[in-house]
Motif scaffolding. Structure first.
Motif, PDB file in Angstrom:
ATOM      1  N   SER A  99      -4.041  -6.747  -6.956  1.00  0.00           N
ATOM      2  CA  SER A  99      -4.057  -6.621  -5.502  1.00  0.00           C
ATOM      3  C   SER A  99      -5.297  -5.912  -4.989  1.00  0.00           C
ATOM      4  O   SER A  99      -5.615  -6.009  -3.803  1.00  0.00           O
ATOM      5  CB  SER A  99      -2.819  -5.848  -5.028  1.00  0.00           C
ATOM      6  OG  SER A  99      -1.646  -6.450  -5.529  1.00  0.00           O
ATOM      7  N   TRP A 100      -5.982  -5.192  -5.855  1.00  0.00           N
ATOM      8  CA  TRP A 100      -7.083  -4.352  -5.407  1.00  0.00           C
ATOM      9  C   TRP A 100      -8.141  -5.147  -4.641  1.00  0.00           C
ATOM     10  O   TRP A 100      -8.636  -4.708  -3.597  1.00  0.00           O
ATOM     11  CB  TRP A 100      -7.705  -3.616  -6.598  1.00  0.00           C
ATOM     12  CG  TRP A 100      -8.868  -2.777  -6.214  1.00  0.00           C
ATOM     13  CD1 TRP A 100     -10.186  -3.044  -6.428  1.00  0.00           C
ATOM     14  CD2 TRP A 100      -8.836  -1.533  -5.496  1.00  0.00           C
ATOM     15  NE1 TRP A 100     -10.973  -2.054  -5.907  1.00  0.00           N
ATOM     16  CE2 TRP A 100     -10.170  -1.111  -5.326  1.00  0.00           C
ATOM     17  CE3 TRP A 100      -7.806  -0.735  -4.973  1.00  0.00           C
ATOM     18  CZ2 TRP A 100     -10.498   0.081  -4.657  1.00  0.00           C
ATOM     19  CZ3 TRP A 100      -8.139   0.441  -4.310  1.00  0.00           C
ATOM     20  CH2 TRP A 100      -9.460   0.833  -4.161  1.00  0.00           C
TER      21      TRP A 100
ATOM     22  N   ARG B 282      -8.007  -7.563  -2.784  1.00  0.00           N
ATOM     23  CA  ARG B 282      -7.644  -7.964  -1.419  1.00  0.00           C
ATOM     24  C   ARG B 282      -7.159  -6.782  -0.598  1.00  0.00           C
ATOM     25  O   ARG B 282      -6.775  -6.937   0.542  1.00  0.00           O
ATOM     26  CB  ARG B 282      -6.566  -9.046  -1.487  1.00  0.00           C
ATOM     27  CG  ARG B 282      -7.111 -10.384  -1.985  1.00  0.00           C
ATOM     28  CD  ARG B 282      -6.011 -11.263  -2.485  1.00  0.00           C
ATOM     29  NE  ARG B 282      -5.407 -10.674  -3.673  1.00  0.00           N
ATOM     30  CZ  ARG B 282      -4.135 -10.755  -3.993  1.00  0.00           C
ATOM     31  NH1 ARG B 282      -3.321 -11.402  -3.214  1.00  0.00           N
ATOM     32  NH2 ARG B 282      -3.691 -10.211  -5.100  1.00  0.00           N
ATOM     33  N   LEU B 283      -7.184  -5.619  -1.189  1.00  0.00           N
ATOM     34  CA  LEU B 283      -6.708  -4.342  -0.600  1.00  0.00           C
ATOM     35  C   LEU B 283      -6.149  -4.539   0.804  1.00  0.00           C
ATOM     36  O   LEU B 283      -6.866  -4.415   1.798  1.00  0.00           O
ATOM     37  CB  LEU B 283      -7.847  -3.324  -0.574  1.00  0.00           C
ATOM     38  CG  LEU B 283      -7.369  -1.874  -0.367  1.00  0.00           C
ATOM     39  CD1 LEU B 283      -6.350  -1.475  -1.425  1.00  0.00           C
ATOM     40  CD2 LEU B 283      -8.520  -0.922  -0.372  1.00  0.00           C
TER      41      LEU B 283
ATOM     42  N   ASP C  29      -1.367 -11.934   3.887  1.00  0.00           N
ATOM     43  CA  ASP C  29      -2.704 -12.525   3.714  1.00  0.00           C
ATOM     44  C   ASP C  29      -2.970 -13.643   4.724  1.00  0.00           C
ATOM     45  O   ASP C  29      -4.050 -13.727   5.300  1.00  0.00           O
ATOM     46  CB  ASP C  29      -2.882 -13.064   2.295  1.00  0.00           C
ATOM     47  CG  ASP C  29      -3.253 -11.935   1.339  1.00  0.00           C
ATOM     48  OD1 ASP C  29      -3.324 -10.782   1.784  1.00  0.00           O
ATOM     49  OD2 ASP C  29      -3.456 -12.225   0.154  1.00  0.00           O
TER      50      ASP C  29
ATOM     51  N   TRP D  40       0.012   2.868  -1.294  1.00  0.00           N
ATOM     52  CA  TRP D  40      -0.227   1.872  -0.241  1.00  0.00           C
ATOM     53  C   TRP D  40      -0.288   0.461  -0.837  1.00  0.00           C
ATOM     54  O   TRP D  40       0.281  -0.491  -0.303  1.00  0.00           O
ATOM     55  CB  TRP D  40      -1.521   2.202   0.511  1.00  0.00           C
ATOM     56  CG  TRP D  40      -1.963   1.133   1.456  1.00  0.00           C
ATOM     57  CD1 TRP D  40      -2.954   0.224   1.265  1.00  0.00           C
ATOM     58  CD2 TRP D  40      -1.392   0.839   2.742  1.00  0.00           C
ATOM     59  NE1 TRP D  40      -3.049  -0.616   2.347  1.00  0.00           N
ATOM     60  CE2 TRP D  40      -2.106  -0.256   3.272  1.00  0.00           C
ATOM     61  CE3 TRP D  40      -0.356   1.399   3.489  1.00  0.00           C
ATOM     62  CZ2 TRP D  40      -1.812  -0.809   4.516  1.00  0.00           C
ATOM     63  CZ3 TRP D  40      -0.069   0.847   4.730  1.00  0.00           C
ATOM     64  CH2 TRP D  40      -0.790  -0.233   5.232  1.00  0.00           C
ATOM     65  N   ILE D  41      -0.975   0.334  -1.952  1.00  0.00           N
ATOM     66  CA  ILE D  41      -1.110  -0.984  -2.587  1.00  0.00           C
ATOM     67  C   ILE D  41       0.238  -1.489  -3.099  1.00  0.00           C
ATOM     68  O   ILE D  41       0.600  -2.643  -2.888  1.00  0.00           O
ATOM     69  CB  ILE D  41      -2.137  -0.935  -3.735  1.00  0.00           C
ATOM     70  CG1 ILE D  41      -3.518  -0.596  -3.172  1.00  0.00           C
ATOM     71  CG2 ILE D  41      -2.179  -2.266  -4.484  1.00  0.00           C
ATOM     72  CD1 ILE D  41      -4.556  -0.307  -4.224  1.00  0.00           C
TER      73      ILE D  41
ATOM     74  N   SER E 264       1.972  -4.862  -1.663  1.00  0.00           N
ATOM     75  CA  SER E 264       1.821  -6.004  -2.564  1.00  0.00           C
ATOM     76  C   SER E 264       3.110  -6.383  -3.259  1.00  0.00           C
ATOM     77  O   SER E 264       3.226  -7.494  -3.776  1.00  0.00           O
ATOM     78  CB  SER E 264       0.768  -5.691  -3.636  1.00  0.00           C
ATOM     79  OG  SER E 264      -0.431  -5.279  -3.030  1.00  0.00           O
TER      80      SER E 264
ATOM     81  N   PRO F  13       2.146 -10.560  -7.444  1.00  0.00           N
ATOM     82  CA  PRO F  13       1.295 -11.738  -7.663  1.00  0.00           C
ATOM     83  C   PRO F  13       1.642 -12.541  -8.917  1.00  0.00           C
ATOM     84  O   PRO F  13       1.455 -12.097 -10.033  1.00  0.00           O
ATOM     85  CB  PRO F  13      -0.108 -11.121  -7.792  1.00  0.00           C
ATOM     86  CG  PRO F  13      -0.019  -9.834  -7.045  1.00  0.00           C
ATOM     87  CD  PRO F  13       1.381  -9.333  -7.269  1.00  0.00           C
TER      88      PRO F  13
END
Lengths: 217, 217
Positions: free
Chosen positions: A156-157, A159-160, B99, B151-152, B156, B161
Motif C-alpha cells: 500500500s505504501w 499509493r499512500l 483509489d 494510517w496505512i 488499506s 491487496p
C-alpha cells in the motif's frame, strides 16, 4: 538484446514512469521505433506484457525469500531490505496500479491472489528465521499479525492513500521510507543485545517524513 | 425523515453493498421509488452525494479523535477501537473504493488529502496521550512510524491487496480483524503492568485468520 526483451524493457520503463493504464501498445511500439505489427508478433496485447513482467517480478521475489543456510544476522537483514527496495523500485508500476490491474484482469487477479498467499507464507518463514536467530523476540500471535501488517505496508505504501499530493511521481526516496516503515513494524520486538546495531540500519533507511509529506509536521 | 436524508441513507446503503462505482443516481431514485427529477432537486449529481457522505464521515472521525479530559485508560482504548470499527463499517464504501474516488474526482482528492493530514496529526496526538498515560512505552521516532503505519493499515485493510478472493463482500468480521491488526501494531510497546489487561482486548477483536483468508494456514 532480443526484440522480445527490448519490448519488455521499454514497457516496464513506460509503465513505471507514466502509469500502466496510460500506456498503450502503440506507445510502446512508438517508443521503440517499431511497427505495431512487429510488436503484436511478440505480444498479442498489453495484458500479455503485464503478465510477463509480473512473472519476472514473482521470480525475483521468490528468490528474495530463499533463506541462506547459515543462521540469519543483522547483515542479512540490511541486505534483504535493500534487495526488497530494489525489486519494488524496478517493478513499481505493479504497486501503483495494483487496484486497477486486479479489477481489469481476472487472470491477473487470480495469479496475484496465489502470489499473495505464497508471499505471506514466505514472509512468515523469514520472520521466524529472525526469531530463531535470537534477533526478534515474538510469540506466534505477534508473528502472524506482523506478517500480515508487513504485507499491507509493502503493498500500500506506493499509493499512500490520499496522503500524497495528487499526481506526484513515486521516487526511490519515498520507497526507501516505506522500507523504513516496514522495519519499524518490528522495532518493539528487537532483542536488547541487537538494539545498538539496528540503529545503523535505521539511519540508512530513514528519510525525514517532512520531505515526503509536506504539511504533516 | 426528510427527503434529503432519505436519499443520503439509501445512497450510503447502496454504495456500501454494491460499490460506489456500480451505483447511479437512477439506481438510488429507483430504490426509493422516487423520480430522478425529485432526486436531482436535492443533489445535482452523484459526486455531490459522495461529498455529503464524506463530510459526515469526516465529522464522525473528527469527533472520534476528541480526547477525554481525564488520563486515558485501557477502557478508553477498548471504546475507541469499537467506535472506529463502527465508523469504518458505516462508511465502508469510502475504504473500498478510495483509489477510484481519488482518481475520478479532483475536489474529493484535495479534500481527502487535507483530511489525511489532519487525521495523521490527530492519531499522533492520541498515541501520545497513551504514552503520557504510561500505557505505551515509545520514543518520538517510534511514535512517528507507528502513526503512519496505523494510517496505512486502516486505509488499506478493506482492499487487502490481492489477498482476498475476488468479489468477496466486506464483512464486519473482516473489519474487526483489521482493528485487531491496528492494535497489534502497538503490541511491542505495551507497558509491562498493562500487558495482562490487553489480553481481553485481543480476545474481543481477534478473528482467526483462516476464516478470513482461507489458504493462508
Amino acid at each position: 538484446m532480443k526484440t522480445r526483451d527490448r519490448i519488455l524493457a521499454a514497457s516496464l520503463e513506460l509503465f513505471n514512469t507514466r502509469g500502466e493504464r496510460h500506456v498503450t501498445t502503440n506507445h510502446i511500439a512508438n517508443h521503440l521505433g517499431m511497427s505495431p505489427g512487429n510488436l503484436y508478433y511478440h505480444f498479442r496485447n498489453k495484458p500479455m506484457i503485464v503478465a510477463e513482467l509480473f512473472q519476472r517480478f514473482e521470480q525475483r521475489l521468490d528468490a528474495f525469500f530463499t533463506l541462506p543456510e547459515a543462521p540469519l544476522t543483522l547483515d542479512h537483514k540490511a541486505d534483504l531490505l535493500e534487495q526488497l527496495l530494489q525489486i519494488i523500485w524496478q517493478f513499481r508500476f505493479l504497486q501503483q496500479d495494483l487496484d486497477q490491474l486486479l479489477e481489469a484482469d481476472p487472470d491477473f487477479a487470480q495469479r496475484y491472489h496465489a502470489f499473495a498467499q505464497r508471499s505471506l507464507r514466505h514472509a512468515r518463514g523469514l520472520y521466524q528465521a529472525f526469531i530463531d536467530a535470537g534477533i526478534l523476540l515474538m510469540d506466534a500471535r505477534q508473528l502472524e499479525a506482523l506478517t500480515l501488517n508487513a504485507w499491507i505496508i509493502i503493498n500500500s505504501w506506493a499509493r499512500l492513500p490520499g496522503a500524497q499530493p495528487r499526481g506526484q511521481q513515486l521516487t526511490e526516496q519515498f520507497l526507501r521510507r516505506g522500507i523504513y516503515q516496514l522495519l519499524m513494524l518490528e522495532d518493539g520486538y528487537i532483542a536488547p543485545a541487537h538494539r545498538p546495531a539496528i540503529g545503523a540500519l535505521h539511519a540508512r533507511l530513514q528519510v525525514p517524513l517532512g520531505e515526503l509529506l509536506p504539511g504533516l509536521d
